[in-house]
Design a protein around this motif. Sequence first.
Motif, mmCIF file in Angstrom:
data_model
loop_
_atom_site.group_PDB
_atom_site.id
_atom_site.type_symbol
_atom_site.label_atom_id
_atom_site.label_comp_id
_atom_site.label_asym_id
_atom_site.label_seq_id
_atom_site.Cartn_x
_atom_site.Cartn_y
_atom_site.Cartn_z
ATOM 1 N N MET A 160 28.045 46.305 10.330
ATOM 2 C CA MET A 160 28.862 45.551 11.304
ATOM 3 C C MET A 160 30.330 45.785 11.170
ATOM 4 N N ARG A 177 35.067 44.806 6.662
ATOM 5 C CA ARG A 177 35.424 43.563 7.331
ATOM 6 C C ARG A 177 34.265 43.582 8.308
ATOM 7 N N VAL A 178 33.782 42.036 8.349
ATOM 8 C CA VAL A 178 32.557 41.775 9.210
ATOM 9 C C VAL A 178 32.931 40.844 10.026
ATOM 10 N N LEU A 222 30.038 34.718 11.645
ATOM 11 C CA LEU A 222 29.017 33.882 12.500
ATOM 12 C C LEU A 222 29.569 32.793 13.216
ATOM 13 N N THR A 274 22.374 31.024 7.620
ATOM 14 C CA THR A 274 22.328 31.724 8.904
ATOM 15 C C THR A 274 23.339 30.778 9.940
ATOM 16 N N LEU A 277 29.696 32.846 0.914
ATOM 17 C CA LEU A 277 30.171 32.731 2.248
ATOM 18 C C LEU A 277 30.957 31.304 2.143
ATOM 19 N N TRP A 303 31.820 32.764 7.265
ATOM 20 C CA TRP A 303 32.657 34.049 6.878
ATOM 21 C C TRP A 303 31.878 34.569 5.653
ATOM 22 N N LYS A 304 31.634 35.758 5.688
ATOM 23 C CA LYS A 304 31.148 36.541 4.693
ATOM 24 C C LYS A 304 31.916 36.699 3.348
ATOM 25 N N PRO A 346 24.937 42.903 0.789
ATOM 26 C CA PRO A 346 24.355 42.371 2.080
ATOM 27 C C PRO A 346 23.764 40.996 1.756
ATOM 28 N N TYR A 347 24.105 40.115 2.819
ATOM 29 C CA TYR A 347 23.796 38.653 2.788
ATOM 30 C C TYR A 347 23.526 38.099 4.209
ATOM 31 N N TRP A 377 24.196 39.253 7.785
ATOM 32 C CA TRP A 377 25.070 40.356 7.711
ATOM 33 C C TRP A 377 24.175 41.528 6.986
ATOM 34 N N LYS A 378 22.848 41.420 6.638
ATOM 35 C CA LYS A 378 22.095 42.544 6.158
ATOM 36 C C LYS A 378 21.932 43.559 7.037
#
Length: 321
Positions: free
Chosen positions: A1, A19-20, A23, A64, A297, A310-311, A316-317, A320-321
Amino acid sequence: MSAGPGASNGGAGGIQAPRVVPLTCHGHSRPVVHLHFSPMLGDDEYYLISACKDNNPMLRDGITGDWIGTFLGHKGAVWQARLSGDASMAVTASADFSAKIWDTFSGECLQTLQHNHIVRSVTFNPGQTHVATGGAEKKLRLFDLNRTDSPIEVGPQMHTGTIKSIVWADPTTIVSASDDKALRWWDVRSGNLIEEFGVNELIGSCELSPEGNLISATAGKSVYFFEAGSRRLIKSITTPYEVSSVALHQATRRFITGGSSDTWVRVYDFDTQKELEVYKGHHGSIWSVAFSPDGKLYATGSEDGTIKLWKYTDQPYGLWK
């Protein structure tokens, strides 16, 4: 992402993840004023509760952000919401002159604690046997959940301003933060004042870290970090901005702030006090920030009625995996 258009450039102070996009959790219709994560309840299991001026606190999956349920029953803005240690109960503070205790599995209101003015702050004790409340009455009350009709007032007439936040620092010590510009530590067994710490501006927030060993507070443009047990001030830092909420990630020695003067999430280095990152995404002031119990997060609650996750890991988490 890939990164969103609002993200700034640069590395996240030891967090080398690309950077991601955060959510975004929708559902509230008015400003989100407080967020609280449960402790870890199992592998990759914890929850998030939000307090909002739309009267309807919401429970979500912490990783999530998925909506689980809304607690219906308050007739006024909900100023604060917290989960019990095992996340089986929630407690909420409202402008409808009440605090309510909820069953998080059924959504049922278990008890209503009636007050004579706006309730701004609530918390469970570590043993989940008592609830503390505070607000515009300027009274710090302890309710035994087995007999809520006869609360005990701690430090009568000691608060001269609205009690904005309450933290149970350990089983026998509670901290109150009020608009008389003071944080106060109380012995709940005797009701005696242990220590008082004065600040120069109105207090914005006061929270216990997920690890349970640190109290973080804000007032004006300053942030304060205390050892929960010894009450020692570890550090106070003055920023260029009004700070409404702060959260420290102890492992990476970074702290996150949200404020009333702009819509940006800021990341600072705890040791150098330098601003490392600015994240753009909200469209209103940020009233609450909190790290998840595993530190992977953090969540922000805003005037714009949204919650963002925010991650904060280079692995991976979650989604965002």
